[in-house]
Design a protein around this motif. Structure first.
Motif, PDB file in Angstrom:
ATOM      1  N   GLY A 264       0.888  -1.145   0.074  1.00 50.77           N
ATOM      2  CA  GLY A 264      -0.071   0.057   0.113  1.00 50.77           C
ATOM      3  C   GLY A 264       1.008   1.165  -0.220  1.00 50.77           C
ATOM      4  N   HIS A 265       0.227   2.491  -0.105  1.00 47.55           N
ATOM      5  CA  HIS A 265       1.109   3.695  -0.026  1.00 47.55           C
ATOM      6  C   HIS A 265       0.128   4.855   0.765  1.00 47.55           C
ATOM      7  CE1 HIS A 265      -1.192   3.869  -4.066  1.00 47.55           C
ATOM      8  NE2 HIS A 265      -1.502   5.010  -3.639  1.00 47.55           N
ATOM      9  N   VAL A 266       0.786   6.012   0.944  1.00 46.56           N
ATOM     10  CA  VAL A 266       0.018   7.130   1.344  1.00 46.56           C
ATOM     11  C   VAL A 266       0.044   8.134   0.391  1.00 46.56           C
ATOM     12  CG1 VAL A 266       0.865   6.388   4.002  1.00 46.56           C
ATOM     13  CG2 VAL A 266       2.016   7.836   2.465  1.00 46.56           C
ATOM     14  N   ARG A 267      -0.598   9.154   0.740  1.00 49.20           N
ATOM     15  CA  ARG A 267      -0.678  10.198  -0.325  1.00 49.20           C
ATOM     16  C   ARG A 267       0.645  10.897  -0.407  1.00 49.20           C
ATOM     17  NH1 ARG A 267      -5.027  15.478   0.087  1.00 49.20           N
ATOM     18  NH2 ARG A 267      -4.270  16.340  -1.850  1.00 49.20           N
ATOM     19  N   ARG A 277      -3.869   4.101   0.074  1.00 51.87           N
ATOM     20  CA  ARG A 277      -4.362   2.739  -0.490  1.00 51.87           C
ATOM     21  C   ARG A 277      -3.846   1.748   0.327  1.00 51.87           C
ATOM     22  NH1 ARG A 277      -2.532  -0.094  -5.793  1.00 51.87           N
ATOM     23  NH2 ARG A 277      -4.437  -1.349  -6.110  1.00 51.87           N
ATOM     24  N   ARG A 278      -4.560   0.824   0.835  1.00 51.33           N
ATOM     25  CA  ARG A 278      -4.416  -0.598   1.340  1.00 51.33           C
ATOM     26  C   ARG A 278      -3.559  -1.247   0.316  1.00 51.33           C
ATOM     27  NH1 ARG A 278      -8.579  -3.210   4.925  1.00 51.33           N
ATOM     28  NH2 ARG A 278     -10.000  -2.854   3.235  1.00 51.33           N
ATOM     29  N   GLY A 279      -2.617  -2.124   0.731  1.00 50.63           N
ATOM     30  CA  GLY A 279      -1.952  -3.257  -0.022  1.00 50.63           C
ATOM     31  C   GLY A 279      -2.763  -4.502  -0.003  1.00 50.63           C
ATOM     32  N   LYS A 280      -2.076  -5.347  -0.507  1.00 50.45           N
ATOM     33  CA  LYS A 280      -2.648  -6.879  -0.659  1.00 50.45           C
ATOM     34  C   LYS A 280      -2.512  -7.411   0.625  1.00 50.45           C
ATOM     35  CE  LYS A 280      -3.701  -6.740  -5.065  1.00 50.45           C
ATOM     36  NZ  LYS A 280      -4.912  -6.666  -5.627  1.00 50.45           N
ATOM     37  N   PHE A 281      -1.412  -7.035   1.438  1.00 49.24           N
ATOM     38  CA  PHE A 281      -1.382  -7.906   2.790  1.00 49.24           C
ATOM     39  C   PHE A 281      -2.275  -7.361   3.545  1.00 49.24           C
ATOM     40  CE2 PHE A 281       3.044  -9.084   1.884  1.00 49.24           C
ATOM     41  CZ  PHE A 281       2.989 -10.369   2.485  1.00 49.24           C
ATOM     42  N   GLU A 282      -2.821  -6.120   3.729  1.00 47.79           N
ATOM     43  CA  GLU A 282      -3.812  -5.589   4.471  1.00 47.79           C
ATOM     44  C   GLU A 282      -5.199  -5.942   4.332  1.00 47.79           C
ATOM     45  OE1 GLU A 282      -3.374  -1.347   6.300  1.00 47.79           O
ATOM     46  OE2 GLU A 282      -1.824  -1.035   4.717  1.00 47.79           O
ATOM     47  N   LEU A 283      -5.169  -6.212   2.787  1.00 50.09           N
ATOM     48  CA  LEU A 283      -6.655  -6.523   2.223  1.00 50.09           C
ATOM     49  C   LEU A 283      -6.766  -8.181   2.702  1.00 50.09           C
ATOM     50  CD1 LEU A 283      -6.560  -5.160  -1.462  1.00 50.09           C
ATOM     51  CD2 LEU A 283      -7.979  -4.378   0.783  1.00 50.09           C
ATOM     52  N   ALA A 284      -5.686  -8.899   2.802  1.00 55.02           N
ATOM     53  CA  ALA A 284      -5.796 -10.217   3.036  1.00 55.02           C
ATOM     54  C   ALA A 284      -5.915 -10.395   4.627  1.00 55.02           C
ATOM     55  CB  ALA A 284      -4.833 -11.256   2.437  1.00 55.02           C
ATOM     56  N   HIS A 285      -5.760  -9.601   5.320  1.00 58.37           N
ATOM     57  CA  HIS A 285      -5.769  -9.689   7.018  1.00 58.37           C
ATOM     58  C   HIS A 285      -6.634 -10.793   7.403  1.00 58.37           C
ATOM     59  CE1 HIS A 285      -4.788  -8.744  10.887  1.00 58.37           C
ATOM     60  NE2 HIS A 285      -6.045  -8.464  11.335  1.00 58.37           N
ATOM     61  N   GLN A 315       4.816  -1.364   6.359  1.00 53.57           N
ATOM     62  CA  GLN A 315       4.963  -0.123   6.461  1.00 53.57           C
ATOM     63  C   GLN A 315       4.326   0.337   4.997  1.00 53.57           C
ATOM     64  OE1 GLN A 315       8.663   1.661   7.362  1.00 53.57           O
ATOM     65  NE2 GLN A 315       8.259   1.975   9.446  1.00 53.57           N
ATOM     66  N   ARG A 316       3.192   1.141   4.805  1.00 51.28           N
ATOM     67  CA  ARG A 316       2.964   1.438   3.522  1.00 51.28           C
ATOM     68  C   ARG A 316       3.984   2.504   2.735  1.00 51.28           C
ATOM     69  NH1 ARG A 316      -3.510   3.561   4.758  1.00 51.28           N
ATOM     70  NH2 ARG A 316      -4.173   1.406   5.447  1.00 51.28           N
ATOM     71  N   LEU A 317       3.969   2.473   1.511  1.00 52.80           N
ATOM     72  CA  LEU A 317       5.108   3.221   0.834  1.00 52.80           C
ATOM     73  C   LEU A 317       4.919   4.954   1.318  1.00 52.80           C
ATOM     74  CD1 LEU A 317       5.394   2.022  -2.681  1.00 52.80           C
ATOM     75  CD2 LEU A 317       7.179   2.009  -0.916  1.00 52.80           C
ATOM     76  N   GLY A 318       5.910   5.615   1.777  1.00 55.90           N
ATOM     77  CA  GLY A 318       5.764   6.715   2.284  1.00 55.90           C
ATOM     78  C   GLY A 318       5.378   7.074   3.708  1.00 55.90           C
ATOM     79  N   SER A 319       5.379   6.118   4.471  1.00 59.33           N
ATOM     80  CA  SER A 319       4.954   6.086   5.899  1.00 59.33           C
ATOM     81  C   SER A 319       5.475   5.389   6.670  1.00 59.33           C
ATOM     82  CB  SER A 319       3.349   5.575   5.997  1.00 59.33           C
ATOM     83  OG  SER A 319       2.998   5.701   7.351  1.00 59.33           O
ATOM     84  N   ASP A 320       5.774   6.214   8.042  1.00 57.47           N
ATOM     85  CA  ASP A 320       6.612   5.557   9.028  1.00 57.47           C
ATOM     86  C   ASP A 320       5.745   4.628  10.159  1.00 57.47           C
ATOM     87  OD1 ASP A 320       8.968   6.411   8.056  1.00 57.47           O
ATOM     88  OD2 ASP A 320       8.424   8.473   9.128  1.00 57.47           O
TER      89      ASP A 320
END
Length: 516
Positions: A264-267, A277-285, A315-320
C-alpha cells in the motif's frame, strides 16, 4: 421379476455393506450387479452437489463421463428424476434431450439413447443423488418392473450410507477428519481438481495434510498445471476459509508498482499517489495471500517481504506507521527457485521462508487417463456454452489426447477443447443434435509439430542449414523470445528478467526480430 433373481443379485451387495471397500469399487459392484439384473447398455451413479450432478461411477459410458459435471437445470430428465420420490421411466419417443446421448460406450457410432429410466437416492428423506439406466434399443425397459429399480435404489442409498459411516469410523481422529474434509473440498467441481491417477491422489492427500495448518506453502509446477486452483483449494479447506483470499500475479506488474500493490501507499508517496491505499497484505488480513509467479519479484521487494513474513509488520510506501497483519502466504512458481538462488537472482533466506511446505503439481503428461476425465469436464462446459445436446470424443480423438505430450498442461487442454468444438461446429451445414470431435478436429499433430523440441546434437538447426549462422541465431533468439512472451503474457519486465537482459536491450532485440 420374481423374488429369487432379485435376491440372488442383492445378497452379495448386502454382504458388501459391512466390508471395507474403496468407494469407487463399492459403487462399481453396485452398477455391475444392477446391469446384470436389469439389462441395459449403460448405468450411472451420480451425487447431487448443489445445482450439479457429479458422476461417482459409470458402467457402459465413455471414460470422460466421470469428468463431466451436469448442471441440473440444463437437463430436464435429471430435473424430473430428482423431483419424483419413485422411479421414472421415460417414453422411448420422448423429445426431452438425454444427457448421455453419444456417451454410451460405442464411440465410433453416433448412437442416441432411446430408453431411459432412473430413480433418486434418498438419504434422511432428502435426495442425495441419482441412479440411471439407459438403453439404445427402443422399448427395452418396457417390461422392466420399477419395483426392481426401487429395490436397487434403496440398496444404493444403504451402500452410500455404509461407505460414509465406514469412512467416518476410519477417520475418528481430529486431524484425519480435517484431511477428509480438505480432500472433499479439493475435489469439489468449482475448483476443477479432477483426476483419479496415483500422482493426482498423492497431491490431494498432501493438500489435505497441510491445508489445516498455517504453514507457508510453495506450489511448484509447469505453466498450466493448475497451481492457482490448488491455492484456492488450500484456502477453502483452511481455518481461514471465511476470510478473504487475495491474489497477486507478480509477473503482471512493473517493478515500480510491486511494493505499492503489496504494502500500500500514502498520499504523495510517489507521482500519481493522490490518496491512501491499502496493499494486498492488509486486504488479506485474517485470510490468505496468494503470490503467483513469485519468482518474478525483484530482490529488493523480496527483502521487504521477508520482514513482513517474519514479524507480521509492514509500512505503507511513504509512511513510518507500522501496520500489523495476520496473513497466511501461499506462493506459486514455474521456476526452479533453488537454481535461481544459485544464480543470484533470488534471495536464499526468502526462498527458505517460502518453501516451508513445498507442494508439487504434476504435469498432465504424468497423469495418464486423467486427461480424459478433464476433457469430459471441458466438453460438458462447451456443450452448454454452444447450446448443443451432446458433445463427445471419437475413439481416435481419445487416443490422440492420451498420446499427446501436453506442454501447456491442463490450460492447453481446456483451450484445445473449446477451440476444436467451435471450429467443428462451424464446419457443420446445419446445427447438429450431436457433435463428435475427431482427432482431425483436435489438430494435435499440427500442435505437436509446432512445439519447439529439444535440440538434437546429431542434427544441426534448420536455420544453420538453410541460411547460415546469423539466420540460425536470429531464429533461435526469436523462438526464445516468443516462448518467454507467451509464458509471461507480454510482460516485458518479466521477460527481461528471465532472459537476463535489461529492458532497453530487450526492446531493441524484439524490434530487430520483428516481434514488436
Amino acid at each position: 421379476m420374481t423374488a429369487t433373481p432379485l435376491l440372488t443379485a442383492l445378497l452379495p451387495l448386502v454382504s458388501d455393506l459391512s466390508r471395507e471397500l474403496p468407494d469407487h469399487e463399492r459403487y462399481r459392484r453396485l452398477l455391475q450387479a444392477m446391469r446384470g439384473l436389469l439389462p441395459c447398455d449403460a448405468a450411472a451413479l451420480l451425487r447431487l452437489d448443489g445445482e450439479w450432478l457429479v458422476p461417482l461411477a459409470v458402467d457402459g459410458l465413455t471414460p470422460d463421463t466421470l469428468g463431466r459435471r451436469f448442471r441440473v437445470s440444463e437437463h430436464p430428465r435429471f430435473e424430473i428424476l430428482l423431483s419424483q420420490p419413485t422411479p421414472t421411466r421415460f417414453a422411448s419417443d420422448s423429445d426431452l434431450p438425454d444427457p448421455y446421448d453419444g456417451l454410451v460406450n460405442a464411440p465410433d457410432v453416433e448412437l442416441h439413447v432411446h430408453d431411459c429410466m432412473g430413480c433418486p437416492l434418498m438419504i434422511d428423506e432428502r435426495p442425495w443423488g441419482l441412479l440411471t439406466l439407459d438403453a439404445l434399443r427402443p422399448e427395452q425397459f418396457h417390461s422392466v418392473e420399477l419395483d426392481a429399480l426401487q429395490a436397487f435404489a434403496s440398496l444404493a442409498a444403504a451402500t452410500v450410507t455404509a461407505a460414509e459411516r465406514i469412512e467416518h469410523l476410519a477417520l475418528r481422529a481430529e486431524h484425519e477428519r480435517q484431511r477428509a474434509e480438505t480432500y472433499r473440498q479439493a475435489t469439489h467441481h468449482d475448483r476443477q481438481l479432477i483426476g483419479q491417477s496415483e500422482v493426482h491422489r498423492q497431491l490431494l492427500e498432501e493438500l489435505a495434510l497441510v491445508a489445516s495448518s498455517d504453514l507457508t506453502v510453495l506450489i511448484t509446477g509447469e505453466t498450466g498445471v493448475g497451481k492457482e486452483l490448488v491455492a484456492q483449494a488450500l484456502h477453502q479447506a483452511s481455518r481461514r476459509a471465511d476470510k478473504p483470499l487475495i491474489s497477486l500475479n507478480c509477473a503482471a506488474l512493473p517493478e515500480t508498482l510491486v511494493e505499492s500493490e503489496l504494502f500500500g501507499h500514502v498520499r504523495g508517496a510517489f507521482t500519481g499517489a493522490h490518496g491512501e491505499r491499502r496493499g494486498k497484505f492488509e486486504l488479506a488480513h485474517g485470510g490468505t495471500l496468494f503470490l503467483d509467479e513469485v519468482g518474478e519479484l525483484p530482490l529488493v521487494v523480496q527483502a521487504k517481504l521477508l520482514r513482513v513474513l517474519q514479524s507480521g509488520q509492514l509500512q505503507r510506501l511513504g509512511s513510518d506507521r507500522e501496520h500489523h497483519v495476520d496473513v497466511r502466504l501461499i506462493a506459486a512458481t514455474n521456476r526452479d527457485l533453488s537454481e535461481e538462488v544459485r544464480q543470484g537472482r533470488f534471495r536464499a533466506d526468502f526462498y527458505h521462508r517460502l518453501s516451508v511446505y513445498p507442494l508439487h503439481v504434476p504435469p498432465l503428461r504424468e497423469r495418464g487417463r486423467d486427461v480424459l476425465l478433464l476433457a469430459g469436464y471441458f466438453l460438458e462446459q462447451n456443450r452448454s456454452r454452444l447450446g448443443l445436446n451432446s458433445l463427445r470424443l471419437s475413439a481416435d480423438a481419445q487416443s490422440a489426447l492420451l498420446q499427446y505430450d501436453w506442454p501447456g498442461n491442463v490450460r492447453e487442454l481446456e483451450h484445445l477443447i473449446g477451440r476444436s468444438a467451435l471450429k467443428a461446429l462451424g464446419k457443420q451445414p446445419a446445427r447438429p443434435r450431436m457433435l463428435t470431435l475427431t482427432a482431425r478436429d483436435l489438430e494435435l499433430a499440427l500442435s505437436m509439430a509446432s512445439e519447439p523440441c529439444a535440440a538434437d546434437p546429431a542434427r544441426p538447426p534448420v536455420g544453420l542449414i538453410e541460411g547460415g549462422l546469423r539466420q540460425a541465431v536470429d531464429q533461435f533468439q526469436r523462438q526464445l523470445l516468443q516462448q518467454s512472451l507467451a509464458r509471461h503474457g507480454q510482460n516485458r519486465a518479466a521477460v527481461a528478467r528471465e532472459l537476463g537482459i535489461d529492458r532497453a536491450n530487450l526492446s531493441r532485440l524484439a524490434k530487430r526480430l520483428a516481434l514488436d
